[in-house]
Design a protein around this motif. Sequence first.
Motif, PDB file in Angstrom:
ATOM      1  N   SER A   1      46.010  56.655  60.317  1.00  0.00           N
ATOM      2  CA  SER A   1      44.810  56.208  59.617  1.00  0.00           C
ATOM      3  C   SER A   1      44.776  54.681  59.537  1.00  0.00           C
ATOM      4  O   SER A   1      45.814  54.035  59.389  1.00  0.00           O
ATOM      5  N   SER A   2      43.599  54.115  59.615  1.00  0.00           N
ATOM      6  CA  SER A   2      43.447  52.678  59.395  1.00  0.00           C
ATOM      7  C   SER A   2      43.463  52.411  57.890  1.00  0.00           C
ATOM      8  O   SER A   2      43.193  53.291  57.077  1.00  0.00           O
ATOM      9  N   VAL A   3      43.786  51.177  57.526  1.00  0.00           N
ATOM     10  CA  VAL A   3      43.809  50.778  56.120  1.00  0.00           C
ATOM     11  C   VAL A   3      42.396  50.350  55.725  1.00  0.00           C
ATOM     12  O   VAL A   3      41.819  49.470  56.352  1.00  0.00           O
ATOM     13  N   PRO A   4      41.803  50.976  54.698  1.00  0.00           N
ATOM     14  CA  PRO A   4      40.440  50.584  54.302  1.00  0.00           C
ATOM     15  C   PRO A   4      40.415  49.180  53.717  1.00  0.00           C
ATOM     16  O   PRO A   4      41.407  48.702  53.165  1.00  0.00           O
ATOM     17  N   SER A   5      39.285  48.513  53.823  1.00  0.00           N
ATOM     18  CA  SER A   5      39.151  47.204  53.205  1.00  0.00           C
ATOM     19  C   SER A   5      39.006  47.377  51.696  1.00  0.00           C
ATOM     20  O   SER A   5      38.528  48.404  51.211  1.00  0.00           O
ATOM     21  N   TRP A   6      39.420  46.370  50.970  1.00  0.00           N
ATOM     22  CA  TRP A   6      39.436  46.425  49.506  1.00  0.00           C
ATOM     23  C   TRP A   6      38.054  46.765  48.949  1.00  0.00           C
ATOM     24  O   TRP A   6      37.885  47.732  48.200  1.00  0.00           O
ATOM     25  N   ASP A   7      37.050  45.981  49.292  1.00  0.00           N
ATOM     26  CA  ASP A   7      35.732  46.143  48.674  1.00  0.00           C
ATOM     27  C   ASP A   7      35.021  47.411  49.122  1.00  0.00           C
ATOM     28  O   ASP A   7      34.141  47.906  48.409  1.00  0.00           O
ATOM     29  N   ASP A   8      35.389  47.950  50.268  1.00  0.00           N
ATOM     30  CA  ASP A   8      34.794  49.207  50.727  1.00  0.00           C
ATOM     31  C   ASP A   8      35.407  50.424  50.048  1.00  0.00           C
ATOM     32  O   ASP A   8      34.787  51.489  50.013  1.00  0.00           O
ATOM     33  N   ALA A   9      36.627  50.259  49.522  1.00  0.00           N
ATOM     34  CA  ALA A   9      37.358  51.414  49.010  1.00  0.00           C
ATOM     35  C   ALA A   9      37.502  51.433  47.494  1.00  0.00           C
ATOM     36  O   ALA A   9      37.486  52.506  46.880  1.00  0.00           O
ATOM     37  N   ILE A  10      37.650  50.251  46.866  1.00  0.00           N
ATOM     38  CA  ILE A  10      37.926  50.237  45.431  1.00  0.00           C
ATOM     39  C   ILE A  10      37.211  49.078  44.744  1.00  0.00           C
ATOM     40  O   ILE A  10      36.854  48.079  45.371  1.00  0.00           O
ATOM     41  N   SER A  11      37.027  49.265  43.456  1.00  0.00           N
ATOM     42  CA  SER A  11      36.624  48.175  42.563  1.00  0.00           C
ATOM     43  C   SER A  11      37.637  48.171  41.430  1.00  0.00           C
ATOM     44  O   SER A  11      37.695  49.129  40.645  1.00  0.00           O
ATOM     45  N   TRP A  12      38.441  47.119  41.361  1.00  0.00           N
ATOM     46  CA  TRP A  12      39.553  47.067  40.413  1.00  0.00           C
ATOM     47  C   TRP A  12      39.355  45.873  39.500  1.00  0.00           C
ATOM     48  O   TRP A  12      39.328  44.722  39.945  1.00  0.00           O
ATOM     49  N   HIS A  13      39.175  46.148  38.214  1.00  0.00           N
ATOM     50  CA  HIS A  13      38.986  45.089  37.222  1.00  0.00           C
ATOM     51  C   HIS A  13      39.919  45.359  36.045  1.00  0.00           C
ATOM     52  O   HIS A  13      39.685  46.288  35.259  1.00  0.00           O
ATOM     53  N   GLY A  14      40.980  44.547  35.953  1.00  0.00           N
ATOM     54  CA  GLY A  14      41.921  44.706  34.844  1.00  0.00           C
ATOM     55  C   GLY A  14      42.558  46.076  34.842  1.00  0.00           C
ATOM     56  O   GLY A  14      43.253  46.457  35.780  1.00  0.00           O
ATOM     57  N   ARG A  15      42.316  46.862  33.793  1.00  0.00           N
ATOM     58  CA  ARG A  15      42.914  48.192  33.688  1.00  0.00           C
ATOM     59  C   ARG A  15      41.998  49.296  34.194  1.00  0.00           C
ATOM     60  O   ARG A  15      42.336  50.482  34.068  1.00  0.00           O
ATOM     61  N   SER A  16      40.886  48.943  34.782  1.00  0.00           N
ATOM     62  CA  SER A  16      39.951  49.946  35.277  1.00  0.00           C
ATOM     63  C   SER A  16      39.847  49.863  36.795  1.00  0.00           C
ATOM     64  O   SER A  16      39.637  48.785  37.351  1.00  0.00           O
ATOM     65  N   ILE A  17      40.012  50.996  37.451  1.00  0.00           N
ATOM     66  CA  ILE A  17      39.829  51.058  38.895  1.00  0.00           C
ATOM     67  C   ILE A  17      38.847  52.170  39.227  1.00  0.00           C
ATOM     68  O   ILE A  17      38.908  53.271  38.666  1.00  0.00           O
ATOM     69  N   GLU A  18      37.909  51.861  40.091  1.00  0.00           N
ATOM     70  CA  GLU A  18      36.994  52.867  40.612  1.00  0.00           C
ATOM     71  C   GLU A  18      37.221  52.980  42.103  1.00  0.00           C
ATOM     72  O   GLU A  18      37.198  51.978  42.828  1.00  0.00           O
ATOM     73  N   THR A  19      37.478  54.191  42.561  1.00  0.00           N
ATOM     74  CA  THR A  19      37.687  54.426  43.989  1.00  0.00           C
ATOM     75  C   THR A  19      36.439  55.102  44.555  1.00  0.00           C
ATOM     76  O   THR A  19      35.901  56.035  43.964  1.00  0.00           O
ATOM     77  N   PHE A  20      36.010  54.601  45.700  1.00  0.00           N
ATOM     78  CA  PHE A  20      34.803  55.134  46.330  1.00  0.00           C
ATOM     79  C   PHE A  20      35.123  56.264  47.299  1.00  0.00           C
ATOM     80  O   PHE A  20      34.224  56.920  47.829  1.00  0.00           O
ATOM     81  N   ARG A  21      36.391  56.466  47.517  1.00  0.00           N
ATOM     82  CA  ARG A  21      36.911  57.557  48.338  1.00  0.00           C
ATOM     83  C   ARG A  21      38.342  57.798  47.864  1.00  0.00           C
ATOM     84  O   ARG A  21      38.925  56.928  47.206  1.00  0.00           O
ATOM     85  N   PRO A  22      38.925  58.935  48.173  1.00  0.00           N
ATOM     86  CA  PRO A  22      40.339  59.116  47.820  1.00  0.00           C
ATOM     87  C   PRO A  22      41.195  58.089  48.571  1.00  0.00           C
ATOM     88  O   PRO A  22      41.105  57.980  49.798  1.00  0.00           O
ATOM     89  N   VAL A  23      41.968  57.310  47.847  1.00  0.00           N
ATOM     90  CA  VAL A  23      42.846  56.309  48.464  1.00  0.00           C
ATOM     91  C   VAL A  23      44.238  56.437  47.864  1.00  0.00           C
ATOM     92  O   VAL A  23      44.401  56.841  46.711  1.00  0.00           O
ATOM     93  N   THR A  24      45.221  56.099  48.675  1.00  0.00           N
ATOM     94  CA  THR A  24      46.608  56.133  48.208  1.00  0.00           C
ATOM     95  C   THR A  24      47.092  54.713  48.002  1.00  0.00           C
ATOM     96  O   THR A  24      47.303  53.973  48.967  1.00  0.00           O
ATOM     97  N   LEU A  25      47.229  54.327  46.738  1.00  0.00           N
ATOM     98  CA  LEU A  25      47.739  52.998  46.430  1.00  0.00           C
ATOM     99  C   LEU A  25      49.229  52.916  46.750  1.00  0.00           C
ATOM    100  O   LEU A  25      49.972  53.895  46.611  1.00  0.00           O
ATOM    101  N   ASP A  26      49.652  51.759  47.195  1.00  0.00           N
ATOM    102  CA  ASP A  26      51.074  51.496  47.395  1.00  0.00           C
ATOM    103  C   ASP A  26      51.341  50.061  46.948  1.00  0.00           C
ATOM    104  O   ASP A  26      50.802  49.120  47.535  1.00  0.00           O
ATOM    105  N   VAL A  27      52.139  49.915  45.902  1.00  0.00           N
ATOM    106  CA  VAL A  27      52.424  48.576  45.370  1.00  0.00           C
ATOM    107  C   VAL A  27      53.817  48.114  45.763  1.00  0.00           C
ATOM    108  O   VAL A  27      54.390  47.221  45.145  1.00  0.00           O
TER     109      VAL A  27
END
Length: 307
Positions: free
Chosen positions: A112-138
């Motif tokens: 799989s290709s890695v989705p771009s940040w703005d196409d996949a998530i909106s992350w503000h502080g303690r709130s994250i909205e995912t526009f598709r199922p994504v697997t975070l890896d920190v």
Amino acid sequence: MTDLVSHRFDAIGTRWSIDTSLPLDASLVEAVADRVERFDRDWSRFRPDSLVARIASTAGRTILPDDAPGLLDVYRRLYAATDGAVSPLVGRTLSDWGYDEHYSLVPAPRISSVPSWDDAISWHGRSIETFRPVTLDVGAAGKGYLADILSALLSRAGVDEHTVDGSGDIVHRAPRALRVALEHPRDATKAIGIVDLSTGAIGASASNRRVWRGAHHILDAVTGRPASAVIASWAIAATGIEADGLATALIVGDPSRLAEHFDFEWVRMLADGTIERSAGFTGQIFAHQTVADRISAHRAAAHEGAA
């Protein structure tokens, strides 16, 4: 610190130590274990009960733990400074390469290709909205961040002088500098140099760790492939999260671009054995050819040719 006492434990897939002048009392040992468990339960993509696993299962809005804003800040700056090569969205791609929850180490037929940040998530502080199922890896900065968290926990408990070492990602808080060897990526019995770490942090990254079938765990998120041009890197910064994240970024990014976003010193080894380092690096590099050596040799050869 002299006559150090080490508290050793395993966490987030690696070996850790906390070095102090006096043994940690039982309540502090328990507090460390509890905080490590909480971090793993939140951020591990290898646990089916983790917050990351829940986010991966469906799109939508999720409230993240209170340590999320610190991760967001560093990851967003790393993402910008590397034009997307360092990203918290590499989890699915790493799994496809075989670095999955079962440690299968067998690449999938299709990566799989890695989705771009703005196409996949909106992350503000303690709130994250995912526009598709994504697997975070920190993993790019997570060890360093956990070292920061444990260092802060120790300081709050009155243990002001300590060293937290997550297998090479180190946070050091003590008046006396800590001498750190820079392990040779192709021979773990050797070092390419040493650095005396004053109060601060050092992060290390190398493609010789977690290697399998022509792949390793450090991906360029733009190409979706394991990085190959740089094989080891070290970054010295004020915090563990920055040192760890920058060490990863030095594998896939341009140091001059990173310096526009972060205050740090660095060393890295290229695949051909050349060593690069920042102008402000004060450690010692052993008898290896550096970029400066190459330039000097080239100038000398040119001078001889002109004579």
